[in-house]
Write a protein that holds these residues in place. Structure first.
Motif, PDB file in Angstrom:
ATOM      1  N   PRO A 144       0.802  -1.233   0.000  1.00 32.12           N
ATOM      2  CA  PRO A 144       0.000   0.000   0.000  1.00 32.12           C
ATOM      3  C   PRO A 144       0.832   1.278   0.000  1.00 32.12           C
ATOM      4  CG  PRO A 144      -0.882  -1.581   1.568  1.00 32.12           C
ATOM      5  CD  PRO A 144       0.448  -2.108   1.125  1.00 32.12           C
ATOM      6  N   SER A 145       2.115   1.192   0.347  1.00 30.88           N
ATOM      7  CA  SER A 145       2.924   2.403   0.422  1.00 30.88           C
ATOM      8  C   SER A 145       3.760   2.652  -0.826  1.00 30.88           C
ATOM      9  CB  SER A 145       3.840   2.352   1.656  1.00 30.88           C
ATOM     10  OG  SER A 145       4.718   1.251   1.581  1.00 30.88           O
ATOM     11  N   ALA A 146       3.652   1.800  -1.843  1.00 25.40           N
ATOM     12  CA  ALA A 146       4.268   2.119  -3.132  1.00 25.40           C
ATOM     13  C   ALA A 146       3.571   3.346  -3.706  1.00 25.40           C
ATOM     14  CB  ALA A 146       4.142   0.944  -4.088  1.00 25.40           C
ATOM     15  N   ASP A 147       4.311   4.169  -4.431  1.00 24.67           N
ATOM     16  CA  ASP A 147       3.696   5.353  -5.027  1.00 24.67           C
ATOM     17  C   ASP A 147       2.716   4.972  -6.124  1.00 24.67           C
ATOM     18  OD1 ASP A 147       5.009   7.602  -3.628  1.00 24.67           O
ATOM     19  OD2 ASP A 147       6.814   6.692  -4.426  1.00 24.67           O
ATOM     20  N   HIS A 148       2.983   3.862  -6.817  1.00 23.47           N
ATOM     21  CA  HIS A 148       2.041   3.386  -7.822  1.00 23.47           C
ATOM     22  C   HIS A 148       2.270   1.899  -8.042  1.00 23.47           C
ATOM     23  CE1 HIS A 148      -1.068   4.671 -10.622  1.00 23.47           C
ATOM     24  NE2 HIS A 148      -0.647   3.707 -11.442  1.00 23.47           N
ATOM     25  N   ARG A 378       4.751  10.283 -15.497  1.00 22.14           N
ATOM     26  CA  ARG A 378       3.912  10.994 -14.536  1.00 22.14           C
ATOM     27  C   ARG A 378       4.525  10.977 -13.140  1.00 22.14           C
ATOM     28  NH1 ARG A 378      -0.378   8.143 -14.977  1.00 22.14           N
ATOM     29  NH2 ARG A 378      -0.548   7.123 -12.965  1.00 22.14           N
ATOM     30  N   LEU A 379       5.029   9.808 -12.736  1.00 22.59           N
ATOM     31  CA  LEU A 379       5.617   9.702 -11.403  1.00 22.59           C
ATOM     32  C   LEU A 379       6.939  10.455 -11.314  1.00 22.59           C
ATOM     33  CD1 LEU A 379       4.475   8.082  -8.898  1.00 22.59           C
ATOM     34  CD2 LEU A 379       3.359   7.612 -11.076  1.00 22.59           C
ATOM     35  N   ALA A 380       7.737  10.389 -12.375  1.00 27.29           N
ATOM     36  CA  ALA A 380       9.017  11.094 -12.370  1.00 27.29           C
ATOM     37  C   ALA A 380       8.821  12.606 -12.337  1.00 27.29           C
ATOM     38  CB  ALA A 380       9.839  10.697 -13.590  1.00 27.29           C
ATOM     39  N   ALA A 381       7.757  13.090 -12.999  1.00 26.77           N
ATOM     40  CA  ALA A 381       7.481  14.521 -13.037  1.00 26.77           C
ATOM     41  C   ALA A 381       7.036  15.051 -11.687  1.00 26.77           C
ATOM     42  CB  ALA A 381       6.417  14.823 -14.085  1.00 26.77           C
ATOM     43  N   THR A 382       6.472  14.177 -10.867  1.00 24.42           N
ATOM     44  CA  THR A 382       6.005  14.595  -9.543  1.00 24.42           C
ATOM     45  C   THR A 382       6.867  13.967  -8.465  1.00 24.42           C
ATOM     46  OG1 THR A 382       4.403  12.775  -9.517  1.00 24.42           O
ATOM     47  CG2 THR A 382       3.640  14.890 -10.349  1.00 24.42           C
ATOM     48  N   ARG A 383       8.149  13.821  -8.785  1.00 20.20           N
ATOM     49  CA  ARG A 383       9.094  13.225  -7.832  1.00 20.20           C
ATOM     50  C   ARG A 383       8.909  13.857  -6.466  1.00 20.20           C
ATOM     51  NH1 ARG A 383      15.703  13.543  -8.144  1.00 20.20           N
ATOM     52  NH2 ARG A 383      16.129  11.800  -6.752  1.00 20.20           N
TER      53      ARG A 383
END
Length: 401
Positions: A144-148, A378-383
């Motif tokens: 559950p704590s993975a970002d995605h 998307r994830l890298a852009a919102t690091r």
């Protein structure tokens, strides 16, 4: 898209246990091969947790870092943590449970965005043994704590939410990529094994969940005038060989082990059989379909029903014929034997095989690779600007080893 001279490439790190023979390992290298269009914006690194012989090649423009964690959780977490602290990746993406848990814990407290990909239906895959219960608890504490989280099928995604408390808004479903050009090229090659006459093909590790024992029983019951070829290796080999001998099928059931090019064998088969009790995404089945084979499959969790029947799995459903083959209940040798006879019928199998091949184009490699990179972008852009509060306080202690 060209980069300006001042633009910094982002760092993307892919993590997997090893590149030893297996479906997840093959998909990892397929994904990496298709990732060349993203080289201009990312430095891409592949991290292998263990020292195992490689069954699949990685493009030479990808940096490969091989660790020596010997299949253990704690060394995997520690080694990944040290590596991430040194190279400071923007985003990580891991395959398989140990790599996923290690990735989550190793990025805790860092600004690295953590993506994991679940390749199996974990509830069905682990079963109910004591060690399996411990593994499932570990996943519930960490996933559950993975970002995605990327799930390979609707069934896997639902299992992650229902049984492992993964928030639905942090899960994306991306089917495995199919490299049709590569399959076509390799399928035209000379088979590594010679099988006279017609044969049914199956692929996978020789482990209980793949349920090749049931397939051998079903093949014997079917009384079909052909052979059965099971490609793969694993701990069930001796048991399966003894079963074949007991049934007097030594000349008709072949267990040649793992071979580098299964597609040359699949291309010459009559149909494909998937007897599994559990799958995440039945990659072997989809690749066989891409070779033009009709299929007989169990309605296991997860994937076959979604792919062949275009609907979620109903575990109470009986035998269902479809345009690409037949779907039967799990662990039912008699039903599987009947389905083998139905699909083997020359009057129907060519049409079913053509339909099977057409279905696989929705899993085309560039389409699915693009979906992975949309998520990575998307994830890298919102690091993360700071340590996220939702991460559990789990020490890298003996409880994770």
């Amino acid at each position: 898209m060209m980069m300006s001279g001042s633009a910094r490439k982002k760092k993307a790190v892919f993590v997997i246990n090893s590149l030893a023979g297996g479906g997840a390992e093959r998909i990892m290298t397929t994904l990496l091969r298709a990732s060349a269009p993203w080289r201009e914006r990312y430095d891409i690194t592949l991290v292998l947790l263990d020292r195992e012989p490689d069954a699949y090649a990685v493009p030479d423009w990808i940096e490969v870092i091989q660790l020596d964690c010997k299949g253990k959780f704690l060394p995997s977490i520690v080694a990944l943590r040290r590596l991430y602290a040194r190279i400071n990746p923007d985003v990580t993406l891991s395959f398989l449970s140990r790599a996923n848990v290690g990735n989550i814990l190793a990025t805790r407290g860092l600004r690295t965005a953590c993506i994991i990909s679940e390749r199996v239906n974990s509830t069905a895959h682990f079963g109910g043994h004591l060690r399996s219960l411990a593994s499932k608890l570990l996943l519930r504490l960490t996933y559950p704590s993975a970002d995605h989280v990327i799930a390979v099928s609707d069934g896997v995604a639902q299992d992650l939410h229902d049984n492992f408390a993964v928030p639905q808004d942090r899960v994306s479903i991306v089917f495995n990529p199919v490299d049709h050009d590569l399959i076509e090229d390799l399928g035209a090659g000379e088979p590594a094994i010679a099988v006279g006459g017609e044969y049914i093909a199956a692929t996978g590790r020789l482990v209980p969940n793949k349920n090749f024992s049931m397939l051998i029983d079903a093949f014997a019951q079917s009384a079909l005038p052909c052979s059965l070829v099971i490609l793969g290796e694993g701990p069930e080999r001796e048991k399966l060989e003894a079963q074949v001998a007991e049934l007097g099928l030594q000349d008709r059931v072949h267990l040649p082990g793992f071979i580098d090019n299964p597609f040359a064998v699949l291309k010459r088969a009559t149909l494909f059989a998937l007897p599994s009790n559990a799958e995440g995404f039945p990659n072997g089945m989809v690749e066989a379909m891409a070779c033009g084979l009709p299929v007989v499959t169990t309605n296991c969790p997860s994937g076959p029903s979604e792919i062949l029947l275009n609907r979620p799995r109903d575990e109470n459903e009986g035998m269902v014929q479809c345009d690409a083959g037949v779907v039967v209940p799990t662990n039912d040798a008699s039903a599987f034997a009947q389905a083998l006879r139905l699909v083997y019928d020359p009057a129907t199998r060519d049409a079913k095989g053509a339909t099977a091949a057409s279905i696989t184009h929705k899993f085309d490699i560039m389409q699915t690779t693009g979906r992975y990179w949309e998520i990575i972008d998307r994830l890298a852009a919102t690091r993360r600007k700071s340590v996220t509060a939702h991460r559990p306080k789990i020490a890298a202690s003996g409880q994770t080893s």
